[in-house]
Design a protein around this motif. Structure first.
Motif, PDB file in Angstrom:
ATOM      1  N   VAL A 200       9.381 -56.873   3.854  1.00  0.00           N
ATOM      2  CA  VAL A 200      10.463 -56.136   3.204  1.00  0.00           C
ATOM      3  C   VAL A 200      11.804 -56.640   3.706  1.00  0.00           C
ATOM      4  O   VAL A 200      11.986 -56.840   4.907  1.00  0.00           O
ATOM      5  CB  VAL A 200      10.358 -54.618   3.494  1.00  0.00           C
ATOM      6  CG1 VAL A 200      11.569 -53.866   2.928  1.00  0.00           C
ATOM      7  CG2 VAL A 200       9.069 -54.044   2.939  1.00  0.00           C
TER       8      VAL A 200
ATOM      9  N   ALA B 288      14.321 -53.258  -0.106  1.00  0.00           N
ATOM     10  CA  ALA B 288      14.663 -51.841   0.055  1.00  0.00           C
ATOM     11  C   ALA B 288      16.170 -51.737   0.249  1.00  0.00           C
ATOM     12  O   ALA B 288      16.773 -52.555   0.953  1.00  0.00           O
ATOM     13  CB  ALA B 288      13.933 -51.237   1.247  1.00  0.00           C
TER      14      ALA B 288
ATOM     15  N   GLN C  66       6.281 -45.919   2.686  1.00  0.00           N
ATOM     16  CA  GLN C  66       6.584 -46.458   1.358  1.00  0.00           C
ATOM     17  C   GLN C  66       5.969 -47.845   1.152  1.00  0.00           C
ATOM     18  O   GLN C  66       5.408 -48.132   0.084  1.00  0.00           O
ATOM     19  CB  GLN C  66       8.101 -46.519   1.172  1.00  0.00           C
ATOM     20  CG  GLN C  66       8.540 -46.745  -0.263  1.00  0.00           C
ATOM     21  CD  GLN C  66      10.037 -46.527  -0.419  1.00  0.00           C
ATOM     22  OE1 GLN C  66      10.788 -46.488   0.562  1.00  0.00           O
ATOM     23  NE2 GLN C  66      10.480 -46.383  -1.661  1.00  0.00           N
ATOM     24  N   TYR C  67       6.041 -48.687   2.162  1.00  0.00           N
ATOM     25  CA  TYR C  67       5.475 -50.034   2.076  1.00  0.00           C
ATOM     26  C   TYR C  67       3.959 -49.975   1.911  1.00  0.00           C
ATOM     27  O   TYR C  67       3.384 -50.712   1.100  1.00  0.00           O
ATOM     28  CB  TYR C  67       5.851 -50.813   3.333  1.00  0.00           C
ATOM     29  CG  TYR C  67       5.267 -52.199   3.430  1.00  0.00           C
ATOM     30  CD1 TYR C  67       5.667 -53.213   2.575  1.00  0.00           C
ATOM     31  CD2 TYR C  67       4.328 -52.508   4.428  1.00  0.00           C
ATOM     32  CE1 TYR C  67       5.148 -54.495   2.688  1.00  0.00           C
ATOM     33  CE2 TYR C  67       3.809 -53.781   4.552  1.00  0.00           C
ATOM     34  CZ  TYR C  67       4.215 -54.770   3.671  1.00  0.00           C
ATOM     35  OH  TYR C  67       3.694 -56.038   3.793  1.00  0.00           O
TER      36      TYR C  67
ATOM     37  N   MET D 165      12.554 -48.764  -3.026  1.00  0.00           N
ATOM     38  CA  MET D 165      11.940 -50.026  -2.635  1.00  0.00           C
ATOM     39  C   MET D 165      11.314 -50.618  -3.897  1.00  0.00           C
ATOM     40  O   MET D 165      10.683 -49.893  -4.677  1.00  0.00           O
ATOM     41  CB  MET D 165      10.869 -49.820  -1.565  1.00  0.00           C
ATOM     42  CG  MET D 165      10.224 -51.118  -1.055  1.00  0.00           C
ATOM     43  SD  MET D 165       8.920 -50.829   0.205  1.00  0.00           S
ATOM     44  CE  MET D 165       9.892 -50.220   1.577  1.00  0.00           C
TER      45      MET D 165
END
Length: 277
Positions: free
Chosen positions: A6, A91, A107-108, A160
């Motif tokens: 990310v 993100a 979230q990832y 994201m």
């Protein structure tokens, strides 16, 4: 150390008083990102010097700096970071906001587990973080185009997305630039989800405080231009366009009223305090 694939993109304009707190919230993540990209948007304070100090502290391979010679606004700043990114996901975080320590981890992991998800967001707060330990599948819901027309439920600090999607913020736009992008993405049928967990915090109200969002009239003009473009491009019927236009005007008037009531309340408190003294 294992890192999430990310890139964190942070537009930086007149953020000398907040950017260290913001970056620290990224450094405190239980799962660190691959890189942080700070976009220096021609500030007239000490922001750029602080960015250089942060890069010196954490290393130029981890914190990258993009420098604009003239102010171009948050949309262009985010695009520049997006284009420079080398990660699978991007993100976004604003320089005066912070993330919960488990934001990237949660979230990832969700996006990594389902390749059909193009964009994800989560709940945010301007008061603090609620319990988040029960962030499970039942707390994930789809986001739809018509739903987004009624309300921008995706603050930029919560988003994201896949780096390689063929979309960008509109260059040079200062107001409602994020809302325009989310509607463009949803209107093209990309898969967007929302995670019902508070994983980011703002330190001001969405409307009425300092910053771009404080200019309610310009914000409303930006939103109205989005709806007009959607109508012209065949994304909205005439009936839907007129209804959402009226609804937006009503929300605008309510926000103005609430801001004025807030100012009046603060004035009364100030006068009462002075009288007590």
């Amino acid at each position: 150390m294992t890192k999430a694939d990310v890139s964190v993109i942070i537009p930086c304009y007149r953020c000398a008083g907040t950017i260290e707190r913001c970056v620290q919230s990224v450094m405190n993540q239980t799962l660190l990102p691959k890189e942080i990209i700070l976009v220096s948007d021609a500030s007239d304070d000490q922001s750029e010097n602080i960015l250089i100090e942060l890069q010196s502290s954490y290393g130029s391979s981890f914190i990258k700096i993009i420098k604009f010679d003239t102010n171009q606004g948050p949309a262009s700043a985010r695009n520049a970071g997006w284009d420079l990114s080398e990660s699978r996901f991007v993100a976004f975080l604003d320089a005066d906001d912070v993330w919960h320590t488990d934001k990237i981890q949660i979230q990832y992991s969700i996006m990594l587990a389902d390749n059909l998800i193009d964009v994800s967001s989560h709940s945010t707060s301007n008061q603090g973080f609620d319990a988040y330990t029960d962030c499970v599948e039942s707390h994930i819901e789809n986001v739809y185009f018509k739903q987004m027309l009624l309300k921008n439920s995706m603050p930029t600090r919560s988003v994201m997305l896949k780096r390689n999607i063929n979309f960008r913020f509109e260059h040079g736009l200062y107001y409602a630039e994020d809302y325009r992008l989310w509607l463009d993405i949803l209107s093209e049928g990309l898969n967007v989800i929302h995670i019902n967990c508070i994983l980011a915090r703002s330190f001001k109200n969405d409307y009425g405080d300092n910053g771009l969002s404080s200019n309610l009239s310009n914000m409303e003009s930006g939103v109205q231009s989005i709806y007009l473009d959607l109508y012209k491009n065949g994304k909205l019927s005439l009936g839907c366009y007129l209804i959402i236009l009226i609804y937006s005007k009503f929300k605008f008037l309510m926000r103005v009223l609430l801001v004025q009531l807030g100012l009046f309340k603060n004035l009364v408190i100030s006068l009462a305090t002075n009288n007590i003294k």
